[in-house]
Write an enzyme that holds these catalytic residues in place. Structure first.
Site, PDB file in Angstrom:
ATOM      1  N   TYR A 189      -8.458 -15.765 -36.862  1.00 27.24           N
ATOM      2  CA  TYR A 189      -7.625 -16.190 -37.989  1.00 27.24           C
ATOM      3  C   TYR A 189      -8.065 -15.465 -39.255  1.00 27.24           C
ATOM      4  CZ  TYR A 189      -5.765 -19.875 -34.994  1.00 27.24           C
ATOM      5  OH  TYR A 189      -5.132 -20.560 -33.988  1.00 27.24           O
ATOM      6  N   GLU A 223     -12.119 -22.039 -26.745  1.00 21.52           N
ATOM      7  CA  GLU A 223     -13.101 -21.995 -27.840  1.00 21.52           C
ATOM      8  C   GLU A 223     -14.346 -22.835 -27.567  1.00 21.52           C
ATOM      9  OE1 GLU A 223     -11.220 -22.861 -31.579  1.00 21.52           O
ATOM     10  OE2 GLU A 223      -9.972 -21.069 -31.531  1.00 21.52           O
ATOM     11  N   GLU A 243      -4.612 -16.531 -29.889  1.00 25.55           N
ATOM     12  CA  GLU A 243      -4.209 -17.334 -31.052  1.00 25.55           C
ATOM     13  C   GLU A 243      -4.318 -16.490 -32.305  1.00 25.55           C
ATOM     14  OE1 GLU A 243      -6.137 -21.117 -31.801  1.00 25.55           O
ATOM     15  OE2 GLU A 243      -6.170 -21.633 -29.666  1.00 25.55           O
ATOM     16  N   ASP A 248      -8.735 -29.860 -32.572  1.00 29.16           N
ATOM     17  CA  ASP A 248      -7.845 -30.086 -33.713  1.00 29.16           C
ATOM     18  C   ASP A 248      -6.455 -30.531 -33.260  1.00 29.16           C
ATOM     19  OD1 ASP A 248      -6.990 -30.156 -36.351  1.00 29.16           O
ATOM     20  OD2 ASP A 248      -6.368 -28.055 -36.326  1.00 29.16           O
TER      21      ASP A 248
END
Length: 651
Positions: free
Chosen positions: A508, A455, A544, A211
């Site tokens: 997240y 990831e 993160e 991303d």
């Protein structure tokens, strides 16, 4: 994480587009940063280069017509292109913004006469800090180097091509391809759209599984530098210390002769010699050393000595001398099942994830931007960052060493999602990238841990062998630092986690999972930590966490994308961190330091908005929340005098 496209027209020579050029192997030997010394000169080649994108259907016209054989302007229309910079955002041409394939750069330079005299005793080297992604370089029409990888340096000895031709410009030509395939790092794939009712002939897209925008170009400085023909090729330094004595172990390699002598002097910041040595390997003893400490952990962070290495050798009837000075920080790193120790003291990562990304210049190195970022980091009270998701410029790493900013140094292993990206071809390239990264950054005191991926699809069965191999290889190359990769997989399914030294986990909650439901964070984050620790008994970094916020968008009660929601999410995470850092959580890195560009998509409004600063480096509300927290943590854990503790120092 996400996917996207880069658009273009291609056909015919697909093999060329897909980099079917064979593997560009890293040359053996060192990759010392080119510094000016009494025996070495350096010429910067930044500025405007001639530029031409190859828009031919197969992207292969430059090779078929051999553009490297003549000045680029004679092959067709060229434009001026700044170096270092990404080419994507410099013009008003949308076809260049999303261009995939080969582009061509050229620079003509006149060299000093003393470099060109054919006396066999001067070596002239052309060095690129990085170019994304695959590079082929010619000098005066002669190919000198080929390199795969967009974030690490490469160089070539060009002495034999330029010497003996004084007064003739040295023409440097670079062909650069930004295509990503399942076996590049990062991986990607080219997808041809064959439905002629919906797409033009030969239409294709570049698919990626990460991303951030796949900026391309010559992103870091290009320099010419000289050495004697017998020269210091590499220096490796490791350090150990007790309270009153430090030992600096060194290895020096010399190329060009086996008959040479070496002398070494270690100087403190006042220029006083504190230790001397000789020979290609040995140990320097430093009494009462000034240790390298992280920012906010000591009143004098980032202390570095200077190791001056002098070599003398006889060659071609002359006495040659080469001098190289390497900054050296004395520090140790150890981990336990619950702590990360720097110089024997517990270190807590309170920092950020970053990107090399800014308006117009893309990923190009830009000194004003670099200094602004470091001033913001110190204002924030951040003591660390991860080089998400690729190695950063050497100039940035130098400042981390100097300012005491601790670094988790990450290779470009992002977006490893496809099964075929876990095969032997990908693995061999990944091992080579780790060799290049460690060769470049092994002597940096700021680098305390290597990260081999971000990831990846580590729940896939082949990930076990893949990461076992990459991590073992990394530890052989550098036994002095812990190794990790950053995971977003389920703790019970992650095949790579058994091999890491520190668990780095991204999550997240209330954003990608249960969006809008801040009330679930406490339970879900607590459960995450407890599951990982119970399974592996290793220290954990929250590598993160975060939420998008559009600057100036406000909502109370907090709604997603408002500045209030970003603040509220951070505060929920922080309450859990404060409980768990008393146990085994050793760090927290916000995603992200600043907003950054991504591919276009329905969830991205001019890029990713998870920054606590805007892309223009202006603070959102969350920046003040984080600043207050980081200075509070620093004050709790430090032994600094009050004047240093006061964060008004950086107002």
């Amino acid at each position: 994480s996400g996917g996207g496209v880069g658009r273009g027209m291609a056909g015919g020579c697909r093999l060329l587009l897909l980099l079917a050029l064979g593997q560009a192997a890293a040359p053996p030997g060192g990759m010392l940063y080119p510094r000016e010394t009494p025996s070495r000169e350096r010429k910067e080649l930044g500025g405007l280069w001639s530029f031409r994108a190859d828009f031919s259907p197969g992207r292969d016209a430059g090779f078929v017509q051999r553009w490297y054989r003549q000045p680029l302007r004679q092959t067709g229309p060229v434009i001026d292109m700044p170096v270092p910079a990404s080419f994507n955002d410099i013009t008003q041409d949308p076809s260049l913004e999303n261009y995939i394939g080969w582009v061509w750069y050229e620079k003509e330079v006149l060299l000093p006469l003393r470099w060109l005299q054919d006396d066999l005793n001067t070596r002239v080297v052309l060095r690129f800090g990085s170019a994304h992604y695959y590079s082929i370089v010619w000098v005066n029409g002669v190919q000198v180097v080929e390199h795969e990888g967009g974030h690490l340096p490469f160089e070539a000895d060009i002495s034999s091509i330029i010497q003996g031709s004084p007064g003739i410009p040295c023409r440097i030509t670079v062909a650069l391809n930004n295509t990503l395939t399942p076996h590049t790092l990062p991986p990607g794939s080219i997808q041809y759209m064959n439905d002629k009712t919906r797409y033009p002939k030969n239409y294709f897209v570049q698919n990626i599984r990460f991303d951030f925008f796949n900026y391309a170009g010559i992103h870091r400085p290009v320099v010419l530098y000289t050495t004697p023909s017998v020269y210091i090729d590499d220096i490796t330094v490791t350090t150990t210390s007790s309270e009153s004595i430090a030992m600096v172990q060194y290895r020096v390699s010399v190329v060009g002769s086996t008959l040479y002598s070496l002398s070494l002097s270690l100087r403190d910041q006042e220029g006083k010699v504190v230790a001397t040595g000789d020979g290609p390997a040995g140990e320097l003893k430093v009494l009462n050393p000034n240790l390298w400490w992280p920012y906010l952990m000591h009143e004098n962070p980032g202390y570095r000595y200077s190791l001056e290495v002098k070599m003398q050798a006889q060659a071609n009837g002359a006495l040659l001398e080469d001098v190289y000075t390497l900054p050296v920080g004395i520090r140790t790193v150890h981990i336990t099942s619950t702590q990360f120790l720097i110089n024997g003291r517990p270190f807590y990562f309170h920092g950020v994830n970053k990107h090399e990304d800014a308006d117009i210049r893309g990923k190009g190195l830009d000194w004003p931007l670099v200094m602004k970022d470091f001033n913001l980091l110190r204002w924030l009270g951040a003591n660390s960052f991860r080089t998400s998701h690729y190695p950063y410029a050497e100039e940035i790493m130098d400042l981390c060493d100097a300012y005491g900013i601790v670094v988790i140094d990450e290779c470009p292993g992002v977006g490893i999602k496809m099964l075929e990206s876990f095969g032997n071809k990908s693995l061999q390239h990944h091992l080579l990238v780790m060799e290049e990264l460690i060769r470049r950054d092994k002597n940096r005191p700021s680098v305390v841990m290597w990260s081999v991926a971000n990831e990846p699809a580590s729940e896939l069965p082949p990930a076990a062998y893949y990461f076992k191999t990459v991590i073992a290889h990394t530890k052989v190359l550098d036994p002095s630092r812990p190794v990790t990769f950053v995971t977003d997989a389920n703790y019970a399914l992650d095949h790579g986690a058994p091999y890491v030294d520190v668990i780095c986990v991204n999550s997240y909650f209330s954003w990608y999972h249960d969006p809008g439901h801040l009330e679930v964070i406490t339970l879900q984050l607590t459960t995450q930590f407890e599951n990982w620790y119970k399974t592996y008994k290793k220290p954990i970094i929250q590598s993160e966490y975060g939420a998008d916020s559009v600057p100036g968008l406000h909502s109370d009660p907090p709604l997603m994308f408002s500045e209030e929601y970003q603040k509220a999410m951070l505060e929920k995470y922080h309450s859990v961190f404060d409980k768990k850092r008393k146990e085994y959580v050793i760090g927290e890195l916000i995603w992200n330091f600043a907003d950054f560009m991504t591919n276009q998509g329905t969830t991205r409004v001019l890029g990713n908005k998870k920054g606590i600063f805007t892309r223009q480096r202006q603070p959102k509300s969350a920046a003040f929340v984080l600043r207050e927290r980081y200075w509070k943590i620093a004050n709790e854990s430090s032994c600094l005098p009050p004047i240093i503790k006061s964060h008004t120092l950086f107002l």
